[in-house]
Scaffold this motif. Structure first.
Motif, mmCIF file in Angstrom:
data_model
loop_
_atom_site.group_PDB
_atom_site.id
_atom_site.type_symbol
_atom_site.label_atom_id
_atom_site.label_comp_id
_atom_site.label_asym_id
_atom_site.label_seq_id
_atom_site.Cartn_x
_atom_site.Cartn_y
_atom_site.Cartn_z
ATOM 1 N N GLN A 124 11.118 73.549 87.041
ATOM 2 C CA GLN A 124 11.180 72.476 86.048
ATOM 3 C C GLN A 124 11.587 71.151 86.700
ATOM 4 O O GLN A 124 11.034 70.091 86.372
ATOM 5 C CB GLN A 124 12.176 72.843 84.949
ATOM 6 C CG GLN A 124 11.708 74.021 84.094
ATOM 7 C CD GLN A 124 12.807 74.575 83.208
ATOM 8 O OE1 GLN A 124 13.946 74.086 83.247
ATOM 9 N NE2 GLN A 124 12.497 75.596 82.419
ATOM 10 N N MET A 125 12.534 71.209 87.645
ATOM 11 C CA MET A 125 12.938 69.993 88.360
ATOM 12 C C MET A 125 11.747 69.415 89.122
ATOM 13 O O MET A 125 11.526 68.191 89.135
ATOM 14 C CB MET A 125 14.064 70.308 89.360
ATOM 15 C CG MET A 125 15.429 70.529 88.719
ATOM 16 S SD MET A 125 16.625 71.194 89.909
ATOM 17 C CE MET A 125 16.619 69.915 91.155
ATOM 18 N N GLY A 126 10.981 70.296 89.753
ATOM 19 C CA GLY A 126 9.812 69.838 90.501
ATOM 20 C C GLY A 126 8.805 69.155 89.608
ATOM 21 O O GLY A 126 8.231 68.121 89.969
ATOM 22 N N TYR A 127 8.594 69.737 88.417
ATOM 23 C CA TYR A 127 7.656 69.132 87.456
ATOM 24 C C TYR A 127 8.167 67.762 87.008
ATOM 25 O O TYR A 127 7.395 66.803 86.922
ATOM 26 C CB TYR A 127 7.495 70.068 86.258
ATOM 27 C CG TYR A 127 6.437 69.626 85.266
ATOM 28 C CD1 TYR A 127 5.101 70.000 85.425
ATOM 29 C CD2 TYR A 127 6.773 68.829 84.172
ATOM 30 C CE1 TYR A 127 4.138 69.590 84.522
ATOM 31 C CE2 TYR A 127 5.813 68.407 83.262
ATOM 32 C CZ TYR A 127 4.494 68.799 83.441
ATOM 33 O OH TYR A 127 3.538 68.383 82.549
ATOM 34 N N GLN A 128 9.486 67.669 86.751
ATOM 35 C CA GLN A 128 10.075 66.395 86.342
ATOM 36 C C GLN A 128 9.928 65.342 87.448
ATOM 37 O O GLN A 128 9.558 64.192 87.188
ATOM 38 C CB GLN A 128 11.565 66.580 86.025
ATOM 39 C CG GLN A 128 11.847 67.278 84.705
ATOM 40 C CD GLN A 128 13.342 67.412 84.489
ATOM 41 O OE1 GLN A 128 13.974 68.331 84.994
ATOM 42 N NE2 GLN A 128 13.908 66.470 83.762
ATOM 43 N N VAL A 129 10.244 65.754 88.663
ATOM 44 C CA VAL A 129 10.171 64.807 89.788
ATOM 45 C C VAL A 129 8.744 64.305 89.960
ATOM 46 O O VAL A 129 8.504 63.110 90.133
ATOM 47 C CB VAL A 129 10.673 65.472 91.093
ATOM 48 C CG1 VAL A 129 10.344 64.603 92.305
ATOM 49 C CG2 VAL A 129 12.168 65.724 91.014
ATOM 50 N N ALA A 130 7.776 65.232 89.918
ATOM 51 C CA ALA A 130 6.375 64.833 90.086
ATOM 52 C C ALA A 130 5.948 63.871 88.985
ATOM 53 O O ALA A 130 5.266 62.861 89.248
ATOM 54 C CB ALA A 130 5.485 66.074 90.087
ATOM 55 N N ILE A 171 17.810 63.722 97.116
ATOM 56 C CA ILE A 171 19.166 63.302 97.492
ATOM 57 C C ILE A 171 19.737 62.554 96.294
ATOM 58 O O ILE A 171 19.291 61.433 95.986
ATOM 59 C CB ILE A 171 19.146 62.390 98.733
ATOM 60 C CG1 ILE A 171 18.475 63.091 99.914
ATOM 61 C CG2 ILE A 171 20.563 61.952 99.109
ATOM 62 C CD1 ILE A 171 18.269 62.192 101.129
ATOM 63 N N PRO A 172 20.703 63.120 95.580
ATOM 64 C CA PRO A 172 21.174 62.529 94.309
ATOM 65 C C PRO A 172 21.608 61.073 94.421
ATOM 66 O O PRO A 172 21.195 60.234 93.625
ATOM 67 C CB PRO A 172 22.351 63.431 93.918
ATOM 68 C CG PRO A 172 22.061 64.731 94.598
ATOM 69 C CD PRO A 172 21.364 64.390 95.880
ATOM 70 N N SER A 173 22.436 60.751 95.418
ATOM 71 C CA SER A 173 22.980 59.391 95.512
ATOM 72 C C SER A 173 21.931 58.378 95.923
ATOM 73 O O SER A 173 22.091 57.178 95.679
ATOM 74 C CB SER A 173 24.137 59.359 96.514
ATOM 75 O OG SER A 173 23.678 59.705 97.803
ATOM 76 N N ARG A 174 20.851 58.823 96.512
ATOM 77 C CA ARG A 174 19.798 57.910 96.954
ATOM 78 C C ARG A 174 18.694 57.764 95.916
ATOM 79 O O ARG A 174 18.257 56.660 95.608
ATOM 80 C CB ARG A 174 19.216 58.408 98.271
ATOM 81 C CG ARG A 174 18.077 57.546 98.800
ATOM 82 C CD ARG A 174 17.560 58.068 100.125
ATOM 83 N NE ARG A 174 16.491 57.234 100.648
ATOM 84 C CZ ARG A 174 15.877 57.433 101.814
ATOM 85 N NH1 ARG A 174 16.268 58.451 102.585
ATOM 86 N NH2 ARG A 174 14.912 56.637 102.215
ATOM 87 N N HIS A 175 18.250 58.896 95.383
ATOM 88 C CA HIS A 175 17.084 58.852 94.507
ATOM 89 C C HIS A 175 17.440 58.591 93.041
ATOM 90 O O HIS A 175 16.632 58.040 92.290
ATOM 91 C CB HIS A 175 16.299 60.167 94.638
ATOM 92 C CG HIS A 175 15.790 60.397 96.023
ATOM 93 N ND1 HIS A 175 15.871 61.622 96.662
ATOM 94 C CD2 HIS A 175 15.213 59.553 96.916
ATOM 95 C CE1 HIS A 175 15.344 61.526 97.884
ATOM 96 N NE2 HIS A 175 14.949 60.286 98.057
ATOM 97 N N ARG A 176 18.610 59.048 92.623
ATOM 98 C CA ARG A 176 19.115 58.778 91.271
ATOM 99 C C ARG A 176 18.059 59.043 90.195
ATOM 100 O O ARG A 176 17.763 58.199 89.352
ATOM 101 C CB ARG A 176 19.612 57.327 91.171
ATOM 102 C CG ARG A 176 20.672 56.983 92.189
ATOM 103 C CD ARG A 176 21.216 55.579 92.015
ATOM 104 N NE ARG A 176 22.155 55.247 93.080
ATOM 105 C CZ ARG A 176 23.427 55.613 93.129
ATOM 106 N NH1 ARG A 176 23.936 56.342 92.129
ATOM 107 N NH2 ARG A 176 24.202 55.252 94.122
ATOM 108 N N LEU A 177 17.498 60.248 90.257
ATOM 109 C CA LEU A 177 16.460 60.627 89.292
ATOM 110 C C LEU A 177 17.020 61.331 88.074
ATOM 111 O O LEU A 177 16.313 61.549 87.089
ATOM 112 C CB LEU A 177 15.429 61.536 89.980
ATOM 113 C CG LEU A 177 14.664 60.918 91.159
ATOM 114 C CD1 LEU A 177 13.760 61.963 91.811
ATOM 115 C CD2 LEU A 177 13.843 59.722 90.695
ATOM 116 N N GLY A 178 18.281 61.755 88.162
ATOM 117 C CA GLY A 178 18.908 62.411 87.025
ATOM 118 C C GLY A 178 18.472 63.848 86.814
ATOM 119 O O GLY A 178 18.747 64.425 85.746
ATOM 120 N N VAL A 179 17.823 64.450 87.758
ATOM 121 C CA VAL A 179 17.342 65.823 87.577
ATOM 122 C C VAL A 179 18.326 66.846 88.136
ATOM 123 O O VAL A 179 18.232 68.038 87.821
ATOM 124 C CB VAL A 179 15.965 66.013 88.248
ATOM 125 C CG1 VAL A 179 14.916 65.121 87.595
ATOM 126 C CG2 VAL A 179 16.032 65.741 89.751
#
Length: 892
Positions: free
Chosen positions: A623-629, A691-699
């Protein structure tokens, strides 16, 4: 000018074979001849078995044999048993002869390649302007490969197979002369036509070899000049050239195949006519009662045996001609004019005289391969404790003079002496150690930076390495094989360092000298940075590993003591998720070793799949992969491929984006369980790169982070034995062998989002290194940095500085530089010139430089024009009385 003439290679392959493998050829000949009686007896046995043991013709049972009586059945078993023994004996002879042939051929191939390589090392320098690596390399590797097989069979095959054939013909004559004549009646036709056809094949073979060399040369140019091809859009023209070469090779090979299969057709057709004659003539004789059936069967069997040696002889003739052509062409290419004798490189004088006094060049003449004069009657004299500058306009002969003075090129005429020593006839042991040369573009070997730096100190093994047990046995075997094949038995793993030549007493002294020289050529900072990015094996360098751990502790003391730095580095902690590292790095909590845990393909790893499944993260990752894409497709919509977002969010490239768009269009959030395995893995691979602190995607929620930390512990605890060495886990109290020195000290990730965090953390690291006096230790590690093919991992300036350092560190009596710093910027040039002039004050330095205004620091100046010495003297003297020198200063 006395120059030793090189030992000529034998131009006839048979002479070469006899010169170096006479003993082996004699043994093969004796073995071949010894097999013939057994072969003849083997051929007679079918006749005995059929006529006597089965049909009882001309024999009365029981029969006495070797003191024993045999009835008919027993006699049959006896003769059949003897037949089986003869099969084994004859096959044993073939096996022994073939194995010995192969060993002899491989030994001679090893010798030939070594001889050819030795000749490359003695080629006159101008030869390499006409011969490219693309031509030379295939000659030693691929083209001589078939010669190994032929050399082993050069005499054995015609003797063994020819003798085999004569034994069979003799047997047939004894049985019935008419069948013998019938068996060989068509052989003269083969002997007449096959050589004529083979001659045409040979000529085509020569053409093919030449074309393949040209193709290799073109490939080499395409690789070396790929930058120019891209810069000038020349790919289509290069393809057209390559296509034409391929067509020419295809045409030649097509004609070769046609002729070869014509030869094969004739051989097979004529061979199949033999049974026709046997059945016709032999059958008639059996019907008329003039020939026994057993004799006919034996004759047919003998003729069948006859096919193999005759076929082998014809094939041998083809291989011989092919080998002869290859050998002659290779020898022709490896015998250039002006090549020195190998004794010039192998002679080791009892004493190596230092070059003192004066260097005198008298009436030096040198022309290039077109006949253009480079040096014409040049005469010069200067002291060997002076720093000499050579200046002159383009075409003045400056470069040619440095080549002659350094003995890289022998002059066509004239004398060159140094302190009474004739440099032209002096062995390389003297010239290569007392002189050093660096041109405009020095070469860096594909090894470590240290190996390149100390290359000029490795002339002979000075201290042998001690071996024990199996290693000693292998070493003795190596020496025996090397001596047998004319190779050097020198041990490449011995201690080759000539400490005396470098002016030091041991390895520590050499290391200290290396640091001084690197500083002198402005390379120490570069090597320091390379050292920080290099790894060490703590088992081989335990002291260095311990120093790095001490540096880590001091580094973190400074970080903790400064509140402004505390949040700029997130250290690795076993029970805490590192938000400045990827999910993959957090799961492994270590550095991958090898390809088992490739960070870009973690989702495909079966063990990783097992761990995240047991952690209940499989569906979460999907699900994270789908969200990121989905987010990336929205973010990148309409952006050009070179937009900075593609670098910031590096887990999807502009090339991969359309594929993810297609996958998302095929499936929605509620039906992810219906994804194909390939698409499933592509989606699951994306979260590993977040990378949470860099990408800040919230996933990546806190809950997911906690599960990853728990999975990390399970990952390490249950790691299968075959994967134990595939990860170097992080440990605050241990050195990580798979991580470079800098990362071992930092032991964490620099935080994103803080201004100048990298610079400030780097400054703390530099302070720690300075306080602990680690700089020299790190530079020493940097000497183990792998520089890549031709030094490709170094910049052009770094390569040139390394070549200058290599020349200086061997402490030559005379250093010769041919515009060696011209590729560097003006400030660096001035700094290096000042350092080198200071280093060689009171010593020999010859420097060809491009501008007269750089000669102020030299003791003596040579001004060249049109290959002659126009004027010479000190800069002060020339500045006062030389119009030419003043004009050159003004022109500078």
């Amino acid at each position: 000018m006395e120059v030793s003439r090189p030992r000529l290679m034998e131009h006839n392959i048979y002479k070469y074979i006899l010169r170096y493998s006479m003993k082996q050829q004699i043994i093969l000949t004796v073995l071949s001849i010894a097999s013939f009686p057994f072969l003849y007896y083997f051929l007679t046995l079918p006749k005995v078995i059929i006529n006597q043991a089965i049909q009882a013709n001309d024999i009365a049972f029981p029969v006495e044999y070797v003191g024993f009586e045999f009835d008919q059945n027993e006699f049959l078993y006896l003769t059949v048993g003897i037949f089986l023994v003869m099969v084994i004996v004859n096959q044993a002879f073939k096996y022994i002869i073939n194995v010995y042939q192969g060993i002899s051929g491989e030994q001679m191939l090893r010798r030939l390649r070594y001889d050819l390589y030795g000749r490359i090392l003695r080629f006159p320098m101008p030869t390499f302007k006409k011969k490219s690596p693309g031509e030379i390399i295939p000659m030693i590797t691929a083209e001589v490969e078939p010669l190994g097989g032929f050399i082993g069979e050069a005499f054995a095959v015609p003797i063994f197979q020819g003798g085999y054939l004569l034994v069979i013909v003799g047997f047939l004559v004894v049985q019935n002369w008419a069948m013998a004549v019938a068996a060989i009646a068509l052989y003269p036709l083969q002997a007449y036509f096959i050589p004529k056809l083979q001659k045409q094949v040979n000529l085509l073979g020569k053409a093919r070899v030449r074309l393949v060399r040209t193709l290799s040369d073109h490939l080499g140019e395409a690789v070396s000049g790929v930058e120019e091809v891209h810069a000038h859009d020349g790919s289509n023209y290069m393809r057209a050239q390559f296509s034409r070469l391929l067509d020419e090779i295809y045409t030649v090979r097509y004609r070769i195949y046609l002729l070869k299969f014509v030869i094969k057709f004739l051989n097979n057709f004529i061979q199949q006519l033999g049974p026709f004659f046997f059945y016709a003539i032999g059958g008639t004789m059996v019907i008329n009662g003039t020939l026994e059936v057993g004799t006919l069967v034996a004759a047919i069997g003998a003729h069948k045996e006859m096919a193999a040696p005759w076929k082998e002889l014809l094939a041998y003739y083809q291989r011989r001609e092919d080998a002869r052509i290859k050998y002659e062409q290779v020898v022709e290419q490896f015998d250039p004019a002006g090549m020195r004798d190998e004794s010039n490189q192998l002679t080791e004088p009892e004493e190596l005289p230092h070059l003192t006094g004066e260097m005198v060049a008298s009436n030096i003449e040198l022309a290039d391969d077109t006949g253009t004069k480079l040096l014409e009657g040049l005469t010069a004299r200067f002291k060997l404790n002076e720093r000499v500058a050579i200046i002159g306009p383009a075409g003045s002969g400056r470069e040619a003079l440095t080549h002659v003075l350094s003995r890289l090129i022998d002059p066509d005429q004239g004398r060159l002496t140094a302190g009474g020593l004739d440099l032209i006839s002096a062995p390389e042991a003297i010239v290569g150690r007392r002189l050093a040369y660096v041109g405009q573009h020095g070469y860096v070997f594909n090894s470590t930076l240290g190996d390149n730096l100390f290359f000029g100190l490795k002339h002979r093994p000075l201290h042998e390495k001690k071996y024990e047990g199996e290693e000693e046995t292998r070493r003795q075997t190596y020496i025996k094989n090397a001596e047998l094949t004319g190779n050097t038995p020198d041990d490449v793993d011995a201690d080759w360092f000539d400490y005396d030549l470098a002016g030091v007493t041991d390895a520590e002294g050499l290391k200290a000298r290396a640091l001084t020289v690197l500083e002198m050529v402005d390379l120490s900072d570069d090597v320091y940075r390379l050292g920080l990015r290099s790894t060490i094996d703590p088992r081989q360098a335990p002291e260095t590993a311990e120093l790095i751990l001490s540096a880590r502790r001091r580094f973190f003391e400074k970080i903790e003591a400064d509140p402004s730095l505390k949040n700029m580095l997130e250290a690795f902690e076993q029970d805490r998720y590192n938000t400045n590292a990827t999910v993959a790095e957090n799961l492994l909590f270590g550095t991958p070793v090898g390809d088992d845990f490739d960070l870009d393909r973690m989702a495909e790893n079966r063990y990783v799949q097992k761990i995240i499944e047991e952690a209940g993260l499989t569906e979460t990752f999907l699900q994270m992969g789908y969200q990121v894409a989905t987010l990336m497709i929205e973010l990148f919509a309409g952006l050009p491929p070179d937009h900075e977002f593609f670098q910031l969010y590096g887990f999807i490239s502009s090339d991969d984006l359309p594929e993810y768009q297609a996958m998302i269009s095929r499936i929605d959030w509620d039906h992810l369980d219906q994804l194909k395995e390939e698409d499933r893995l592509r989606f699951m691979s994306l979260p590993f790169k977040v990378i949470p602190s860099r990408h800040r995607l919230g996933v990546l929620t806190d809950d997911i982070q906690e599960k990853v930390v728990l999975a990390r512990q399970k990952f390490a605890a249950e790691l299968p034995p075959h994967l134990k060495d595939s990860v170097a886990f992080f440990d605050a109290d241990a050195y990580n062998a798979a991580t470079n020195l800098q990362d071992n000290i930092l032991f964490g990730k620099i935080a994103f989002g803080y201004a100048q965090a990298a610079e400030k953390i780097g400054a703390v690291l530099g302070t720690v290194v300075e306080e602990m006096s680690l700089r020299n230790t790190i530079i020493a590690v940097g000497l183990n940095f792998k520089v890549g093919t031709a030094g490709a991992r170094l910049s052009a300036n770094q390569r040139q500085k390394l070549c200058i350092a290599r020349a200086i560190i061997k402490n030559p009596d005379v250093l010769i530089l041919n515009q060696a710093t011209s590729s560097l910027d003006a400030v660096t040039q001035a700094r290096l010139m000042e350092n080198i002039l200071n280093e060689f004050k009171g010593k020999g330095l010859i420097w060809s430089i491009d501008h007269a205004d750089k000669t102020a620091g030299f003791d003596h100046v040579l001004i060249l024009r049109r290959g002659r010495l126009a004027e010479s003297g000190s800069p002060e003297k020339l500045g006062q009385g030389s119009v030419l020198y003043k004009d050159m200063l003004t022109g500078s």
